[in-house]
Motif scaffolding. Structure first.
Motif, PDB file in Angstrom:
ATOM      1  N   TYR A   1      33.154  43.877  34.082  1.00  0.00           N
ATOM      2  CA  TYR A   1      33.298  43.215  35.375  1.00  0.00           C
ATOM      3  C   TYR A   1      32.930  44.199  36.486  1.00  0.00           C
ATOM      4  O   TYR A   1      33.359  45.353  36.484  1.00  0.00           O
TER       5      TYR A   1
ATOM      6  N   ARG B   1      41.863  42.021  31.475  1.00  0.00           N
ATOM      7  CA  ARG B   1      40.966  42.002  32.627  1.00  0.00           C
ATOM      8  C   ARG B   1      40.859  43.408  33.246  1.00  0.00           C
ATOM      9  O   ARG B   1      39.784  43.827  33.669  1.00  0.00           O
TER      10      ARG B   1
ATOM     11  N   VAL C   1      37.122  46.217  33.719  1.00  0.00           N
ATOM     12  CA  VAL C   1      36.493  46.548  35.001  1.00  0.00           C
ATOM     13  C   VAL C   1      35.666  47.816  34.863  1.00  0.00           C
ATOM     14  O   VAL C   1      36.111  48.814  34.289  1.00  0.00           O
TER      15      VAL C   1
ATOM     16  N   ASP D   1      31.824  37.623  32.402  1.00  0.00           N
ATOM     17  CA  ASP D   1      32.972  36.729  32.294  1.00  0.00           C
ATOM     18  C   ASP D   1      33.843  37.198  31.137  1.00  0.00           C
ATOM     19  O   ASP D   1      33.509  38.134  30.421  1.00  0.00           O
ATOM     20  N   SER D   2      34.969  36.527  30.954  1.00  0.00           N
ATOM     21  CA  SER D   2      35.970  37.003  29.999  1.00  0.00           C
ATOM     22  C   SER D   2      35.811  36.418  28.606  1.00  0.00           C
ATOM     23  O   SER D   2      36.666  36.654  27.743  1.00  0.00           O
TER      24      SER D   2
ATOM     25  N   PRO E   1      27.628  37.905  37.253  1.00  0.00           N
ATOM     26  CA  PRO E   1      28.801  38.681  36.840  1.00  0.00           C
ATOM     27  C   PRO E   1      29.168  38.470  35.383  1.00  0.00           C
ATOM     28  O   PRO E   1      28.828  37.455  34.770  1.00  0.00           O
TER      29      PRO E   1
END
Length: 760
Positions: free
Chosen positions: A495, A408, A412, A509-510, A507
């Protein structure tokens, strides 16, 4: 050692008969017993007054030179020896020996050295200077705005009001230019901070610290963004003479080490935090950023460009985690220093289980810093948001949580990656993939978004459609299928990319993001996740009845042990469904319901090895147990759960939703149709994944999101056409593939599709 001696923080004692050949070395925190008659005789001579040759000469008549050498190496290897004579009184000498610095030299520096203390805004500077001067050499206080006075000799210690005070940038630049080390301290605040000690060319610099520290001040970042024209607040302002004196004492004990040895294992490249409220301490590693604009090369972040090359790294023996290049324990050792609320990419790491887990279930959560929150609700979501880790062992769960947090973090958007501005119409399908081929919302969803979004969970919000003429930022990835660059919308890849809010694109997403020991390993995990989510969507939204899985057919007692634990300890039933679709990669759903019905939990897993896919599904199911317990005990408050999650856990039963149960008309499946893959390295395994996608008419694209300061590689894997398990009802595989597979029932349109969305 020219004149070896026992360290003064240890006392060698020869035992009496019949154990005179044994030496006991007593220390405050460590004791050693040595059963070597040579070492026993050496101990009486190692007092620092005899040269090594003299020591050997006195004993060589009774012991061979080889035996003497071995005994000396043994004592030295146990870190019991120091070099040279010592005139310092034993109490002080013991303290300096424990710090691995020559006592006489340390005491001489305390008499003759000098400290330059830079006042950079700490409210405790005066108290620190006074107490430090009482404990060591003279202290000269220098204002931060007077850099000319920093040219004087002496150890440079800086006490800022905030560890990321902008005035420190100029000091950092000057010290990097001259190669001068300096030490950062915070003698105020509830938590006192000692270090880091910066050594240009060896450790990270203040700019490296500033970037990590700033990332982790999520609430302060939000406030600064909201207020705009105000100075950045510093949360630490408490100051007491008593606590400042504590830091002064610790600092006075460390400065001679820095002066004599040039560095300290406690503070060089590290920061010690002492919480004065509960008297706990922690050590935090300063990670040197190779791409740091102050002490590194920003071009390092771009690597070799978008091209993705997968090296043939061997896959380790399977420990149940699947397609990994090193054991979990080794990965944990490499990554533990990345956990720190101040300097880490993982702010905290906590177990989710309890004593009732029976040793068969392990889960961890990891805090991570995320994109800048815009609005209080987004901030609240960021602060609640945690990366989750699962596994069959505690080590696997810890590594899993750390890996997801790093994944994560790397995703970014920070404005330091290359991108281009263009409209899809100017790029074309040979060069780019439009947002419409990635998000898969239907025309009806777009048309009704204003009506449906207010009642939908955040995962299922429908954004504004992006036309081919909309100018946006694009990130270049690499198509492994066609071996060429391929542009993807940056707001889809990263992100917090500004286009997500500026153009209302929604947005990122993962889905398809993964971390691994190598880039190839990360690509594999990302691809398997895409396969998993796609298979879930094909089953979930049609509510198709699928066969169960025969757990007894697996040569593995663990799934059955978990199932038994659910039944006997948790009062829950557990079963597994086979969701495997046309791609041929095993995908399983582990499902559990309370014995009395309700509170249904599901977990998913995919992997070419059916055994690994099963482990992943059951492990993910285990992750939801704490959430279920929290919701059940929240007295209707849902304990912070998203409303959609709370509704699922409090209203859904398998009696009402029979598609969550195995189809009684189909026999349970076994792992037999899915022999374990024979690929022995990541390159071959990635090639197999590309071939699997190509056979289904799909393209596999990779964006390398790795950062050079991290020990894991991170990849975002994109396969246009594969479906997300969130509610995205556009045409394509969601409607076509279940029909080709002959599944039943099949939704005939959006009016008949499952009204329940995936709740996580």
């Amino acid at each position: 050692m020219h004149q070896p001696r026992f360290r003064h923080d240890y006392l060698p004692i020869r035992l009496a008969e019949p154990y005179r050949d044994h030496l006991v070395v007593v220390g405050e925190t460590r004791n050693v017993m040595i059963d070597d008659p040579v070492a026993v005789e050496l101990a009486a001579l190692l007092d620092g007054t005899r040269a090594l040759g003299q020591v050997v000469g006195e004993l060589v008549g009774r012991h061979s030179a080889g035996a003497l050498a071995r005994a000396l190496r043994r004592l030295d290897g146990l870190d019991l020896l120091a070099a040279g004579p010592c005139t310092t009184p034993r109490p002080a000498a013991a303290a300096w020996d424990a710090r691995n610095v020559a006592p006489d030299r340390a005491e001489q520096w305390r008499r003759d050295g000098r400290v330059l203390l830079v006042d950079a805004g700490s409210p405790a500077v005066a108290g620190l200077a006074a107490r430090l001067g009482d404990l060591g050499p003279p202290v000269t206080v220098v204002p931060a705005g007077d850099p000319d006075r920093l040219d004087a000799d002496g150890l440079l210690v800086v006490a800022p009001g905030s560890m990321i005070d902008p005035r420190l940038a100029r000091l950092n630049e000057a010290c990097l230019a001259t190669g001068r080390p300096w030490l950062l301290v915070r003698p105020h605040g509830h938590v006192l901070l000692l270090g880091p000690h910066f050594r240009p060319g060896t450790t990270g610099c203040w700019e490296c610290l500033r970037r990590r520290w700033t990332d982790n001040e999520e609430v302060v970042n939000f406030v600064v963004e909201q207020r705009g024209d105000h100075d950045r607040p510093s949360p630490a302002w408490a100051a007491l003479d008593a606590t400042t004196a504590v830091l002064a004492g610790l600092l006075a004990a460390e400065l001679p080490v820095l002066a004599v040895a040039g560095g300290s294992p406690r503070v060089t490249g590290r920061m010690v935090a002492l919480d004065t409220r509960d008297l706990t301490t922690g050590t935090h590693t300063l990670v040197r950023l190779p791409q740091c604009p102050a002490c590194g090369d920003p071009a390092r972040l771009g690597g070799t460009g978008p091209r993705v090359t997968v090296t043939p790294d061997p896959l380790t023996a399977d420990d149940g985690t699947g397609s990994r290049t090193r054991p979990a324990a080794e990965t944990l050792r490499l990554l533990e220093h990345q956990v720190s609320p101040y300097l880490g990419v993982i702010t905290r790491l906590s177990p989710t289980g309890g004593d009732s887990d029976g040793g068969v279930m392990f889960g961890y959560t990891a805090g991570h810093n995320f994109a800048l929150a815009r609005g209080p609700e987004r901030l609240r979501g960021n602060l609640r948001g945690l990366s989750g880790g699962k596994g069959r062992t505690e080590t696997q769960a810890r590594v899993s949580a750390i890996g997801e947090a790093i994944e994560r973090y790397c995703g970014v958007w920070r404005g330091d990656r290359p991108s281009r501005r263009a409209a899809y119409a100017g790029l074309g399908r040979e060069r780019a993939v439009p947002m419409s081929e990635l998000r898969h919302f239907s025309a009806r969803q777009y048309a009704e978004r204003d009506l449906t979004n207010p009642g939908s969970g955040p995962f299922h919000h429908v954004p504004v459609p992006a036309g081919d003429d909309v100018v946006m930022e694009w990130t270049t990835g690499w198509s492994l299928t066609h071996d060429r660059p391929c542009d993807l919308p940056a707001a889809y890849v990263w992100y917090g990319h500004p286009d997500a809010s500026r153009l209302s694109l929604g947005p990122a997403d993962s889905n398809g993001c993964a971390a691994g020991g190598t880039l190839g390993e990360a690509i594999l995990q990302g691809f398997y996740e895409l396969v998993e989510r796609d298979a879930v969507a094909l089953w979930w939204y049609h509510r198709s009845r699928l066969p169960g899985v025969d757990l007894a057919a697996f040569d593995d007692p663990w799934p059955a042990a978990v199932q038994r634990h659910y039944r006997t300890v948790l009062g829950r039933r557990l079963w597994v469904l086979d969701l495997t679709a046309d791609l041929g990669i095993p995908v399983y759903a582990a499902v559990s319901e309370r014995d009395g019905g309700g509170q249904v939990l599901v977990g998913f897993g995919a992997h070419p090895s059916a055994a690994v896919a099963l482990t992943r599904a059951v492990s993910e199911l285990n992750q939801f147990l704490p959430l279920a317990a929290a919701v059940a005990g929240a007295n209707g408050g849902h304990h912070g759960a998203e409303p959609e999650t709370a509704r699922w856990l409090t209203t859904v039963t398998t009696a009402d939703q029979p598609w969550l149960r195995p189809d009684p008309d189909q026999p349970p499946t076994t792992p037999a149709p899915h022999p374990s893959p024979v690929t022995a390295d990541t390159s071959a395994a990635v090639t197999a994944a590309v071939d699997t996608a190509r056979a289904a008419g799909l393209e596999l694209i990779v964006v390398d999101q790795s950062r050079p300061e991290l020990e894991l590689a991170v990849a975002r894997v994109v396969v246009p056409g594969l479906r997300h398990f969130w509610r995205r009802l556009g045409p394509g595989r969601l409607w076509e593939t279940p029909a080709v597979l002959g599944r039943a029932p099949l939704a005939t349109g959006e009016d008949s599709i499952n009204p329940l969305s995936v709740f996580f």
